[in-house]
Design an enzyme around this catalytic site. Sequence first.
Site, short mmCIF file in Angstrom:
data_model
loop_
_atom_site.label_atom_id
_atom_site.label_comp_id
_atom_site.label_asym_id
_atom_site.label_seq_id
_atom_site.Cartn_x
_atom_site.Cartn_y
_atom_site.Cartn_z
N ASP A 117 74.82 -94.11 -30.59
CA ASP A 117 74.60 -94.15 -32.03
C ASP A 117 74.88 -92.80 -32.68
O ASP A 117 75.34 -92.75 -33.82
CB ASP A 117 73.14 -94.53 -32.34
CG ASP A 117 72.90 -96.04 -32.30
OD1 ASP A 117 73.82 -96.78 -31.90
OD2 ASP A 117 71.79 -96.46 -32.65
N ASN A 138 65.18 -80.00 -41.12
CA ASN A 138 64.84 -80.86 -39.98
C ASN A 138 65.98 -80.93 -38.97
O ASN A 138 65.85 -80.48 -37.86
CB ASN A 138 64.53 -82.30 -40.44
CG ASN A 138 63.11 -82.51 -40.90
OD1 ASN A 138 62.22 -81.75 -40.54
ND2 ASN A 138 62.89 -83.55 -41.69
N ASP A 156 56.78 -85.18 -47.42
CA ASP A 156 57.69 -84.32 -46.68
C ASP A 156 59.05 -84.26 -47.37
O ASP A 156 59.73 -83.24 -47.33
CB ASP A 156 57.86 -84.83 -45.26
CG ASP A 156 56.57 -84.71 -44.45
OD1 ASP A 156 55.73 -83.85 -44.79
OD2 ASP A 156 56.39 -85.49 -43.49
N GLY A 157 59.44 -85.38 -47.98
CA GLY A 157 60.74 -85.41 -48.66
C GLY A 157 60.81 -84.39 -49.80
O GLY A 157 61.86 -83.79 -50.04
N1 LIG Z 1 74.20 -97.25 -29.16
C1 LIG Z 1 74.54 -98.33 -28.48
O1 LIG Z 1 74.40 -98.38 -27.26
C2 LIG Z 1 75.10 -99.54 -29.18
C3 LIG Z 1 75.40 -100.66 -28.42
N2 LIG Z 1 75.91 -101.79 -28.99
C4 LIG Z 1 76.14 -102.94 -28.10
O2 LIG Z 1 77.45 -103.41 -28.21
C5 LIG Z 1 77.43 -104.81 -28.01
C6 LIG Z 1 78.71 -105.42 -28.52
O3 LIG Z 1 79.72 -105.04 -27.63
P1 LIG Z 1 81.23 -104.85 -28.11
O4 LIG Z 1 81.57 -105.95 -29.03
O5 LIG Z 1 82.04 -104.62 -26.91
O6 LIG Z 1 81.07 -103.55 -28.98
P2 LIG Z 1 81.42 -102.01 -28.73
O7 LIG Z 1 82.87 -101.83 -28.81
O8 LIG Z 1 80.57 -101.23 -29.69
O9 LIG Z 1 81.03 -101.67 -27.24
C7 LIG Z 1 79.75 -101.69 -26.74
C8 LIG Z 1 79.78 -101.19 -25.31
O10 LIG Z 1 78.77 -101.90 -24.62
C9 LIG Z 1 79.35 -102.59 -23.51
N3 LIG Z 1 78.61 -103.84 -23.33
C10 LIG Z 1 78.58 -104.92 -24.12
N4 LIG Z 1 77.76 -105.85 -23.59
C11 LIG Z 1 77.27 -105.33 -22.43
C12 LIG Z 1 76.36 -105.80 -21.44
N5 LIG Z 1 75.78 -106.98 -21.56
N6 LIG Z 1 76.08 -105.00 -20.40
C13 LIG Z 1 76.65 -103.81 -20.28
N7 LIG Z 1 77.50 -103.30 -21.19
C14 LIG Z 1 77.81 -104.06 -22.26
C15 LIG Z 1 80.79 -102.76 -23.84
O11 LIG Z 1 81.58 -102.89 -22.69
C16 LIG Z 1 81.07 -101.47 -24.57
O12 LIG Z 1 81.29 -100.40 -23.69
C17 LIG Z 1 76.20 -105.25 -28.73
O13 LIG Z 1 75.74 -106.51 -28.27
C18 LIG Z 1 75.25 -104.12 -28.42
O14 LIG Z 1 74.49 -104.44 -27.28
C19 LIG Z 1 76.16 -101.87 -30.32
C20 LIG Z 1 75.85 -100.75 -31.13
C21 LIG Z 1 75.32 -99.52 -30.63
N1 LIG Z 2 64.14 -93.57 -37.10
C1 LIG Z 2 63.70 -92.44 -37.63
O1 LIG Z 2 62.71 -91.89 -37.16
C2 LIG Z 2 64.40 -91.81 -38.80
C3 LIG Z 2 63.92 -90.61 -39.28
N2 LIG Z 2 64.51 -89.97 -40.35
C4 LIG Z 2 63.95 -88.67 -40.73
O2 LIG Z 2 63.64 -88.66 -42.09
C5 LIG Z 2 63.86 -87.34 -42.59
C6 LIG Z 2 63.94 -87.38 -44.08
O3 LIG Z 2 62.65 -87.59 -44.54
P1 LIG Z 2 62.41 -88.37 -45.92
O4 LIG Z 2 63.37 -87.87 -46.93
O5 LIG Z 2 60.96 -88.30 -46.21
O6 LIG Z 2 62.86 -89.80 -45.52
P2 LIG Z 2 62.09 -91.16 -45.14
O7 LIG Z 2 61.52 -91.73 -46.35
O8 LIG Z 2 63.07 -91.99 -44.36
O9 LIG Z 2 60.85 -90.75 -44.24
C7 LIG Z 2 60.94 -90.19 -42.99
C8 LIG Z 2 59.56 -90.05 -42.40
O10 LIG Z 2 59.57 -88.89 -41.60
C9 LIG Z 2 58.55 -88.00 -42.06
N3 LIG Z 2 59.03 -86.63 -41.86
C10 LIG Z 2 60.04 -85.99 -42.50
N4 LIG Z 2 60.16 -84.75 -41.98
C11 LIG Z 2 59.21 -84.62 -41.03
C12 LIG Z 2 58.86 -83.57 -40.14
N5 LIG Z 2 59.52 -82.42 -40.12
N6 LIG Z 2 57.83 -83.76 -39.27
C13 LIG Z 2 57.16 -84.92 -39.27
N7 LIG Z 2 57.47 -85.95 -40.08
C14 LIG Z 2 58.49 -85.79 -40.93
C15 LIG Z 2 58.29 -88.36 -43.49
O11 LIG Z 2 56.98 -87.99 -43.90
C16 LIG Z 2 58.46 -89.86 -43.44
O12 LIG Z 2 57.31 -90.51 -42.94
C17 LIG Z 2 65.12 -86.92 -41.90
O13 LIG Z 2 65.25 -85.52 -41.85
C18 LIG Z 2 64.92 -87.54 -40.53
O14 LIG Z 2 64.34 -86.60 -39.66
C19 LIG Z 2 65.60 -90.51 -40.97
C20 LIG Z 2 66.12 -91.73 -40.51
C21 LIG Z 2 65.57 -92.47 -39.39
#
Ligand SMILES: NC(=O)C1=CN([C@@H]2O[C@H](COP(=O)(O)OP(=O)(O)OC[C@H]3O[C@@H](n4cnc5c(N)ncnc54)[C@H](O)[C@@H]3O)[C@@H](O)[C@H]2O)C=CC1
Ligand SMILES: NC(=O)C1=CN([C@@H]2O[C@H](COP(=O)(O)OP(=O)(O)OC[C@H]3O[C@@H](n4cnc5c(N)ncnc54)[C@H](O)[C@@H]3O)[C@@H](O)[C@H]2O)C=CC1
Lengths: 369, 369, 369, 369
Positions: free
Chosen positions: D234, D204, D129-130
């Site tokens: 994220d 994509n 796919d890439g």
């Molecule tokens: N996409 C996401 O939801 C992501 C979440 N995190 C979380 O952030 C945590 C670290 O927190 P910070 O140092 O404050 O980083 P941060 O500044 O990235 O904030 C994370 C957020 O999660 C909240 N949080 C942390 N622990 C919690 C818990 N046990 N229950 C409910 N909410 C909670 C914090 O209040 C803040 O709003 C990591 O342990 C991970 O769980 C980290 C990266 C991405």
């Molecule tokens: N957690 C995840 O699922 C992640 C997915 N990606 C995807 O990877 C794509 C890039 O692909 P590569 O360069 O091959 O990177 P890669 O080596 O990271 O592979 C991504 C995987 O997704 C598949 N793929 C790509 N496009 C697709 C489509 N339209 N339908 C079904 N499968 C598909 C590929 O065959 C491969 O298995 C990005 O456009 C993104 O969509 C990228 C990062 C994380």
Amino acid sequence: GLGLRTIATTTDIATKTLPQINRRRPRPSESAEESWVDSESDQQYSLRWQGTGPQTVLLVKKSDSAAVDSAMVSITRWLHATYPQINIVLEPLVFTQYAGQLPFIRTIAAGDHSEYSRVVDFVITLGGDGTFLHVSSLFQREVPPIVPFSMGTLGFLLPFNVADFQPQLRNVIEGTSTVLPRMRLTYAKRLGDGSLDSRVNVTNEACIHRGTYPHLTTISCYLNGHLLTTSVGDGIIVGTPTGSTAYSLSAGGPIVHPLVSSIVVAPVCPRSLSFRPLMLPSSSRVTLLVHPKSRGRATAYIDGRDCGELKHGECVEITQSPYPLMCVNRDDLAAGWAQDINQLLKFNRTFSYPHDSLYGSHIPDDDDY
Amino acid sequence: GLGLRTIATTTDIATKTLPQINRRRPRPSESAEESWVDSESDQQYSLRWQGTGPQTVLLVKKSDSAAVDSAMVSITRWLHATYPQINIVLEPLVFTQYAGQLPFIRTIAAGDHSEYSRVVDFVITLGGDGTFLHVSSLFQREVPPIVPFSMGTLGFLLPFNVADFQPQLRNVIEGTSTVLPRMRLTYAKRLGDGSLDSRVNVTNEACIHRGTYPHLTTISCYLNGHLLTTSVGDGIIVGTPTGSTAYSLSAGGPIVHPLVSSIVVAPVCPRSLSFRPLMLPSSSRVTLLVHPKSRGRATAYIDGRDCGELKHGECVEITQSPYPLMCVNRDDLAAGWAQDINQLLKFNRTFSYPHDSLYGSHIPDDDDY
Amino acid sequence: GLGLRTIATTTDIATKTLPQINRRRPRPSESAEESWVDSESDQQYSLRWQGTGPQTVLLVKKSDSAAVDSAMVSITRWLHATYPQINIVLEPLVFTQYAGQLPFIRTIAAGDHSEYSRVVDFVITLGGDGTFLHVSSLFQREVPPIVPFSMGTLGFLLPFNVADFQPQLRNVIEGTSTVLPRMRLTYAKRLGDGSLDSRVNVTNEACIHRGTYPHLTTISCYLNGHLLTTSVGDGIIVGTPTGSTAYSLSAGGPIVHPLVSSIVVAPVCPRSLSFRPLMLPSSSRVTLLVHPKSRGRATAYIDGRDCGELKHGECVEITQSPYPLMCVNRDDLAAGWAQDINQLLKFNRTFSYPHDSLYGSHIPDDDDY
Amino acid sequence: GLGLRTIATTTDIATKTLPQINRRRPRPSESAEESWVDSESDQQYSLRWQGTGPQTVLLVKKSDSAAVDSAMVSITRWLHATYPQINIVLEPLVFTQYAGQLPFIRTIAAGDHSEYSRVVDFVITLGGDGTFLHVSSLFQREVPPIVPFSMGTLGFLLPFNVADFQPQLRNVIEGTSTVLPRMRLTYAKRLGDGSLDSRVNVTNEACIHRGTYPHLTTISCYLNGHLLTTSVGDGIIVGTPTGSTAYSLSAGGPIVHPLVSSIVVAPVCPRSLSFRPLMLPSSSRVTLLVHPKSRGRATAYIDGRDCGELKHGECVEITQSPYPLMCVNRDDLAAGWAQDINQLLKFNRTFSYPHDSLYGSHIPDDDDY
Ligand SMILES: NC(=O)C1=CN([C@@H]2O[C@H](COP(=O)(O)OP(=O)(O)OC[C@H]3O[C@@H](n4cnc5c(N)ncnc54)[C@H](O)[C@@H]3O)[C@@H](O)[C@H]2O)C=CC1
Ligand SMILES: NC(=O)C1=CN([C@@H]2O[C@H](COP(=O)(O)OP(=O)(O)OC[C@H]3O[C@@H](n4cnc5c(N)ncnc54)[C@H](O)[C@@H]3O)[C@@H](O)[C@H]2O)C=CC1
Ligand SMILES: NC(=O)C1=CN([C@@H]2O[C@H](COP(=O)(O)OP(=O)(O)OC[C@H]3O[C@@H](n4cnc5c(N)ncnc54)[C@H](O)[C@@H]3O)[C@@H](O)[C@H]2O)C=CC1
Ligand SMILES: NC(=O)C1=CN([C@@H]2O[C@H](COP(=O)(O)OP(=O)(O)OC[C@H]3O[C@@H](n4cnc5c(N)ncnc54)[C@H](O)[C@@H]3O)[C@@H](O)[C@H]2O)C=CC1
């Protein structure tokens, strides 16, 4: 009829002695510094009979299957030949049908559940998950150990294949078997005046659902008396870890290992973007009632059985039951559960992709399972 | 400098005495027949000091906030005035900044974590969840009770508003407080030769994630030594019930009450339609390693902190830590948790619909929360 | 009775002239280089009457609501006073009840749906989403433009508040209104011999569901004659973008803008970890049938109405209907949809966290909506 | 070097003539009454060359694979032997490596993308796919038809097995092939002053992600200039139907058929219980920017390629590209898509259960696929 009861019931059987169920000794840790925590083993139990071993077995089978019937005949014949001192009890309908062919079998009058509790030392189930659920419903208080046989593919609730029944039963009767305790819940329904209407043990889940009503229904849910949430939708599931792979899974709930002590709350098709399954402590009291303003009606289902409409003013209290199921199980509990997750639920099948054939797949092969 | 250390450190403080932490007596059941199971209370703990009460408090605060700094000044001044016998310890950087203004404060040399463990009787945290997580990281073994204050809105980890610090701290020091034990995990990293590289306590989660690597990564996950699954995607989270409302929730995991004893496994963006979050017994050993054929690289994050790349051949073992956090909490634990679910996470907000205005809503009002 | 029909029916009304519905001219792009694609506007339509304007309006209202009844009286009186040349038609039951009080109203005999199609120039609905769905069911072929009024909160299907009915209706009758076309589906049921049993238009969804049957049901689903999947569970939903915010949303489906031309397939509580909602081209033919080996029974529900059991051997074909709904709408279509998502569905409410109060929230304020 | 360019580049090739791409004629409906809507066929296109057929082919291959290299050698040799009039162009690095061995091949100077557009009549891709995504990135405006070959397992983007290249290419060059149009998006980045920084086509998805930043990031998302939502987590994905089976699927998005004309918006690990994937009209303008108060940083990824940090004040506009991809495809489009869903994504694998072996499974057999 009466004659039948006189000759083949269990009234002459002495009250059973409980088997010994021991917690497995934790493995000695390899080094104090390296392993702070014992794994799994501290939550496994083993079963060994006191004195002369089990006196009475109840065999419960799925109906309407020739294969099951013939397995039942083989098992009872073998049991009677090998362990003539063990009383073999069947449910009344099966007894009536097979009393001629298997003169040594006995029965207990329909509905006389306390007699089951008095005499049965262990239970054999033969059929599907529904057969297992039925046995659980026969024992509203203490449950004797259950040895569940499937007719083919093994499963969460059915760890043994009937093809291997001889070594398996020999092991249970004469040796030491591994036992997996499965938590049950108690479902208590109260009428509008607060009085207790009924109380039932739950193996998978209690589900309050719109059922035959075509529109939305509204259920309020309390945790230890505090309003937790009010759910608008098809219904709400309150289940056990065992039930986590039943209806709750279809509704989006997590897969919970049976040794986790917790109550799962999951909505069925909620009118909400933000209802996420909840895991509550097993010591919780969950109360459900149809919201006073709900136009929608609701029916209670316990392990898939219709238990009647839940009327306005009535409520349901769900708590941990003091009577878990003791299920004889394969020895390799963790391996077995991981296998079930993968083979039965087809857990985490990753995608097959063209490009992977190019440089050694980065995607694992499903044939591992 | 040296002078500072001489006059204001904790070296002259005697080793602390542990407080008494008692399991709450279960409520007497209203009637043997009616209530088979006690709710909640049997999982609550209360804290009461032995003898003369606490001798040393550690106050940890969020940096870069004027509001937090001024709250810290108020709390330490009030503590010193009200309980002059209690030693007040701050982290080195804060100590250096405030030693002039608050001559009674003390510190412990940066990195000397064992000294924290030796003398601190209880900890006050001031700031956000990150401040709380930081305190947990300071105590890799036994943790003294923690009293967490938020600067406004209360939260799961922050049950008290700094505006009420006086009655709250008085209660902790002189009376009996409710304590919520929060399980931690132990993250142990092993090198290719099996030797232990490092061991860290985990409050929210250990996450193995592709991190700065832009492509998929492949992680194998074992349960008690048996292959559980191999995850292709962004990564995998192994977390505590406390962490179930952190990253795991964003990744689709269930909301787990902190009193449930379980380990949550949740994938981050898996290349699979069939990866569902798993709840394992707290006695499990979960092992993670980068799949030998994975092109993708992976980094370990503990409670959001980067802990370095996980190289091919290395593995990580996650087990329950024997050192939980003892968090002083509001007395109404169940009510508090239900409130947090609703107010902070906006749990199960049902839809607002036009037609409901017509005949009394069948949809509950959000203003209940 | 007959007398009623003679004096107040629509038989003397000439067959209606269709209004002009124009595609809005795309905004001229600011610069050829900078904007390659026109936004939204090319999918909006405007309604303007030919010649003397509309001759006949049908007003459909929710029953059993005093507030709705009084709004209906106000609207019809105002219409009659302001536009005496316009015939006002009500459904038979409402007509019978109000003919004395509102001598100028007319009706069409119950069941005579073709007469609705012949004379009605536009429709006013008064009530909830169910009222709107009912109007759609009255017109199995071409539908005149619909002007939907809610009794309070606006909604996806109900863009206008009855409080503003005067300017709104004036605009529709005399000016140019924005029209949102909403795709419908055609549900055609075929008997075992392939013959057509019935054909119905669908506004939200056709749902094949276990209904009153307490166990799993198994439905096979074909795409343009090729097996797509076989679903075991509560049922399966085949819906429109309009229906994406109805049952499909509760079942886990995506939120689809009404201008997307697509058919949504979503399972209800499937026994599978890997069923994900599907979006098919609107030109697809989806065929559903109860799997020949299914023990479970299934019932068809169209827009929430029970349409009878789907028996073994019978099948259902779902295709795009050539008769969309033309819904008069607010002018700011994109703004309106974004508002509805946020206000009605409470879309993407981010968490409230303590630490955010410290340094300017990184979390947006819900009060934006 | 210069010499190479003189002898083997494309400068002597006349500008290509576009092939004819026709909408397939809808199947005549079997009966006016019975089939109101044509299925699928009205969205298929067929490709047939004008005049003498294609003059120039570009072959793009995956690097670092011996199997791919050897397939490339076979294809070019066969093409040159069978169609000596067709110019065969390879990318510069491949050209340099193979010019000795394959004296008839040509190249285009690195970076001279407009030359690709000027001369290439169709493209062959060889790899994963890439490789396909890379070809799309070479053509920022009109794209010649693409014939994608996989090295084994077929896939969504790779409908042909290289083992069958001869009949397949013969068909494309001499006959009529089925073409599947795949929508692309245009990603336009604007600087703080509103000026256009860069514009890229997207196959994509465009993904704004925290990337190497370990904490949450906050992205605001506008629909046609109106605030749609603000996402904390994220990151956020804005993708095509083609991309619905890529990262969007891992993030929880629906599976969208490539013929649906829509833009998918899906969050990556949002701090919200109520973020559900959105399907917007393809005529939408989606604008993304890092929220002014966000502490978190964000990076833009297009089809998995890092496109640099998105700074405060900068914004990104995503609209439908006027330059779709024309992908030569298998003739049985609906069957093929259903097969891909089932075989590649392992869609809707139902559970295997013990009891089903008893009475004819109510659960369909996976071996259907
Ligand atoms: N996409 C996401 O939801 C992501 C979440 N995190 C979380 O952030 C945590 C670290 O927190 P910070 O140092 O404050 O980083 P941060 O500044 O990235 O904030 C994370 C957020 O999660 C909240 N949080 C942390 N622990 C919690 C818990 N046990 N229950 C409910 N909410 C909670 C914090 O209040 C803040 O709003 C990591 O342990 C991970 O769980 C980290 C990266 C991405
Ligand atoms: N957690 C995840 O699922 C992640 C997915 N990606 C995807 O990877 C794509 C890039 O692909 P590569 O360069 O091959 O990177 P890669 O080596 O990271 O592979 C991504 C995987 O997704 C598949 N793929 C790509 N496009 C697709 C489509 N339209 N339908 C079904 N499968 C598909 C590929 O065959 C491969 O298995 C990005 O456009 C993104 O969509 C990228 C990062 C994380
Ligand atoms: N949409 C759904 O997923 C529905 C599920 N059910 C479940 O069916 C159960 C009753 O089972 P049956 O009497 O056999 O009815 P049934 O004939 O409707 O079968 C239910 C299916 O669930 C399986 N099952 C039952 N308990 C299970 C468990 N603990 N773990 C994994 N699979 C399990 C059975 O083997 C069978 O395949 C109820 O307790 C409820 O959980 C009931 C209605 C709808
Ligand atoms: N668990 C669930 O979510 C269920 C949903 N329904 C839905 O109810 C619809 C019938 O509606 P009613 O006759 O009013 O029955 P109802 O009284 O059961 O109400 C269904 C709810 O859905 C809302 N609704 C209906 N169509 C909608 C749409 N297109 N977008 C957003 N919300 C919508 C209504 O306003 C009402 O709040 C069915 O077409 C089906 O989609 C039906 C059964 C269960």
